[in-house]
Write a protein that holds these residues in place. Structure first.
Motif, short mmCIF file in Angstrom:
data_model
loop_
_atom_site.label_atom_id
_atom_site.label_comp_id
_atom_site.label_asym_id
_atom_site.label_seq_id
_atom_site.Cartn_x
_atom_site.Cartn_y
_atom_site.Cartn_z
N ARG A 1 12.52 6.75 1.51
CA ARG A 1 12.25 5.91 0.33
C ARG A 1 10.94 5.14 0.50
O ARG A 1 10.18 4.97 -0.46
CB ARG A 1 13.41 4.96 0.11
CG ARG A 1 14.67 5.64 -0.41
CD ARG A 1 15.83 4.68 -0.49
NE ARG A 1 17.00 5.33 -1.11
CZ ARG A 1 18.20 4.76 -1.20
NH1 ARG A 1 18.39 3.54 -0.72
NH2 ARG A 1 19.20 5.40 -1.77
N GLN A 2 10.68 4.68 1.73
CA GLN A 2 9.43 3.98 1.98
C GLN A 2 8.24 4.92 1.79
O GLN A 2 7.20 4.54 1.22
CB GLN A 2 9.43 3.41 3.40
CG GLN A 2 10.59 2.49 3.72
CD GLN A 2 10.67 1.30 2.78
OE1 GLN A 2 9.67 0.62 2.54
NE2 GLN A 2 11.85 1.06 2.23
N PHE A 3 8.40 6.16 2.26
CA PHE A 3 7.31 7.13 2.12
C PHE A 3 7.01 7.41 0.63
O PHE A 3 5.84 7.51 0.24
CB PHE A 3 7.66 8.44 2.83
CG PHE A 3 7.74 8.31 4.32
CD1 PHE A 3 6.94 7.43 5.01
CD2 PHE A 3 8.63 9.10 5.05
CE1 PHE A 3 7.01 7.31 6.39
CE2 PHE A 3 8.71 8.99 6.43
CZ PHE A 3 7.90 8.09 7.10
N VAL B 1 5.96 3.01 9.33
CA VAL B 1 7.34 3.32 8.89
C VAL B 1 7.97 4.36 9.82
O VAL B 1 9.14 4.24 10.20
CB VAL B 1 7.34 3.81 7.43
CG1 VAL B 1 8.74 4.28 7.03
CG2 VAL B 1 6.86 2.71 6.50
N THR B 2 7.19 5.37 10.20
CA THR B 2 7.70 6.41 11.09
C THR B 2 8.10 5.82 12.44
O THR B 2 9.17 6.16 12.99
CB THR B 2 6.65 7.51 11.29
OG1 THR B 2 6.30 8.06 10.03
CG2 THR B 2 7.17 8.61 12.20
N GLN C 1 5.71 -0.73 21.62
CA GLN C 1 4.27 -0.93 21.64
C GLN C 1 3.60 -0.20 20.48
O GLN C 1 2.66 -0.71 19.87
CB GLN C 1 3.69 -0.43 22.97
CG GLN C 1 2.19 -0.63 23.12
CD GLN C 1 1.80 -2.10 23.04
OE1 GLN C 1 2.41 -2.95 23.67
NE2 GLN C 1 0.76 -2.40 22.26
N ILE C 2 4.10 0.99 20.15
CA ILE C 2 3.53 1.75 19.03
C ILE C 2 3.69 0.98 17.73
O ILE C 2 2.77 0.94 16.90
CB ILE C 2 4.19 3.14 18.94
CG1 ILE C 2 3.79 3.98 20.15
CG2 ILE C 2 3.80 3.84 17.65
CD1 ILE C 2 4.48 5.33 20.22
N ILE C 3 4.85 0.35 17.54
CA ILE C 3 5.07 -0.43 16.32
C ILE C 3 4.08 -1.59 16.25
O ILE C 3 3.49 -1.87 15.18
CB ILE C 3 6.52 -0.95 16.27
CG1 ILE C 3 7.48 0.23 16.03
CG2 ILE C 3 6.69 -1.99 15.17
CD1 ILE C 3 8.94 -0.15 16.11
N ARG C 4 3.88 -2.27 17.35
CA ARG C 4 2.89 -3.38 17.37
C ARG C 4 1.50 -2.84 17.02
O ARG C 4 0.75 -3.48 16.26
CB ARG C 4 2.89 -4.06 18.73
CG ARG C 4 4.12 -4.91 19.00
CD ARG C 4 3.95 -5.79 20.21
NE ARG C 4 3.92 -4.99 21.44
CZ ARG C 4 5.00 -4.70 22.17
NH1 ARG C 4 6.20 -5.12 21.77
NH2 ARG C 4 4.89 -3.99 23.27
#
Length: 465
Positions: A159-161, A411-412, A363-366
């Motif tokens: 839904r975000q995509f 988002v991923t 860390q990837i999210i940051r």
């Protein structure tokens, strides 16, 4: 009737797919709520529970080797007799015809006394297989709950995509209109307009792909949970062990896949003894009662007899069959021991991989959040410079693409971290209704086992509905 059922099923799938393209429903689904729904109604899990109950019957079947067997046989015969009985006054032979009924009833009881320790080890093997089946049931429970997590997060991220792609299409449509206006007044070339139109067509295709992926995610959600998703909330990050070593230690003690294979190894060890028991003597106590009535038409013309004795059977040579069965059982036991090592290594690898992925995704999210903020600032700056005439249309398009790609990456990564966290719990052995804390009546596989273990007679069962 079958066609109506098929139409209903197809309609349900079509409705689910159509719902994927509509705004989220008014109600909200939590991840735990979806897992609770699946825990109670998921057919894969309920089928595994039914299979576990069938496996429970291995133990009473093995225990039957201790119990007596009783059988009865009955026979009734009718005899036709027609023969000479004398000569009359005229010298003619006189013949007499008669019918006679006879009957026989025998009841035999056979009580096993010794089976070369085969019954003892058969019961132990059956118990080990029941324990292995219980662990396999836990494994199925974990897989179903993980499937819920995965489908839940796929719908949430899908839904975000779709929202991001729609925003991108809207932004590029505005960019195309602006490019055409500037081309009309001669500020840019036809090439600039073509670049904007090409990027818009690409974004529209990506929106279609996102909508298609979301429809598939919704269908998977319905398959696992049993209902269409409402408004989904982003779940909290799960609590995991504080170190990889702790996670590995926990998995080594409770991972269902590993424990199931260990119980199979125990069962295979008992299979060797069961096969070997066929080389040892066996003894039975046999009691037989017989009622014999040679002429049912006459009263008090019957006889009763009763016999009791012991039978000893000593195998001498079975054509090599039993020896081969013993060797086969030993090879299978060896295979099981090796498979325990194989499964242990596989579990260790899976725990380490999911642990490292979970930690790395933090860390990837940051990084992606920083990337999104920077891309947004860059886009704003490029748009202002474009209005001032110091940037080209392609510069704006590239900045817009960079922003959307950064948002998709964010988002991923957020979706993947939730999935990897629950994957780690599953690899450890903690993704169960009890460990997660689902508010559902927890299924107890021991309940049916206790019900049937010492059941001597009866065909009634309590099935999984």
């Amino acid at each position: 009737m079958m066609r109506n059922i098929v139409r209903a099923l197809i309609s349900g799938v079509a409705i689910s797919a159509a719902a994927a393209t509509l705004p989220a429903s008014a109600w909200a689904d939590t991840l735990f709520g979806a897992m609770e729904k699946a825990y109670i109604t998921n057919p894969t899990l309920n089928a595994a529970r039914a299979g576990q109950r069938a496996t429970d019957e291995l133990v009473p079947q093995a225990l039957s080797g201790w119990r007596p067997t009783v059988g009865a046989s009955a026979e009734i015969d009718k005899t036709y007799a027609n023969g000479p009985v004398g000569v009359d006054v005229d010298g003619d032979i006189v013949r007499d015809s008669s019918d006679q009924f006879s009957g026989n009833l025998a009841i035999q009881l056979n009580q096993p006394l010794f089976r070369g320790f085969g019954t003892v080890n058969r019961v132990k093997g059956a118990e080990a297989r029941v324990d292995a089946s219980k662990q396999n049931l836990l494994g199925t429970e974990q897989q179903v709950l993980f499937d819920v997590v995965q489908s839940y997060m796929n719908v949430y991220a899908g839904r975000q995509f779709v929202v991001l792609r729609r925003q991108d299409v809207a932004a590029l449509q505005a960019q195309v209109r602006a490019a055409r206006d500037r081309f009309t007044v001669g500020e840019i070339t036809r090439t600039d307009v073509a670049q904007a139109e090409a990027r818009l067509a690409e974004s529209q295709s990506l929106l279609v792909n996102a909508q298609s992926d979301l429809a598939s995610a919704v269908a998977s959600y319905v398959q696992v949970v049993g209902q269409e998703p409402g408004k989904l909330n982003y779940p909290k990050v799960v609590s995991i062990p504080n170190s990889l070593k702790t996670a590995l230690d926990i998995a080594g003690g409770i991972n269902p896949q590993l424990l199931a294979q260990a119980f199979v190894e125990v069962a295979r060890g008992n299979d060797i003894k069961v096969a070997f028991s066929n080389l040892l003597p066996s003894a039975d106590l046999v009691a037989t009662g017989v009622r014999d009535d040679p002429d049912l038409q006459k009263e008090d013309n019957h006889s009763n007899s009763f016999q009791i004795g012991a039978q000893l059977s000593i195998p001498i040579y079975e054509g090599g069959l039993v020896y081969s069965q013993v060797r086969e059982a030993k090879q299978l036991a060896s295979q099981s021991r090796i498979q325990v090592i194989e499964v242990a290594r596989s579990v260790r690898q899976a725990v380490a991989a999911s642990w490292n992925e979970y930690v790395g995704l933090a860390q990837i999210i940051r990084n992606t959040r920083t990337q999104v903020r920077a891309a947004q600032l860059a886009l704003n700056g490029v748009q202002q410079e474009y209005q001032a005439g110091t940037r080209t249309t392609l510069d704006v398009l590239d900045a817009q693409r960079d922003l959307v790609q950064a948002q998709v990456l964010q988002v991923t990564a957020e979706r993947n971290r939730v999935i990897s966290g629950y994957q780690l719990l599953a690899n450890i052995g903690h993704l169960t209704a009890t460990e997660v804390g689902l508010k559902v009546p927890v299924y107890d596989p021991d309940e049916n086992y206790r019900r049937v273990r010492n059941k001597w007679i009866g065909t009634d069962v309590k099935t999984v509905e």
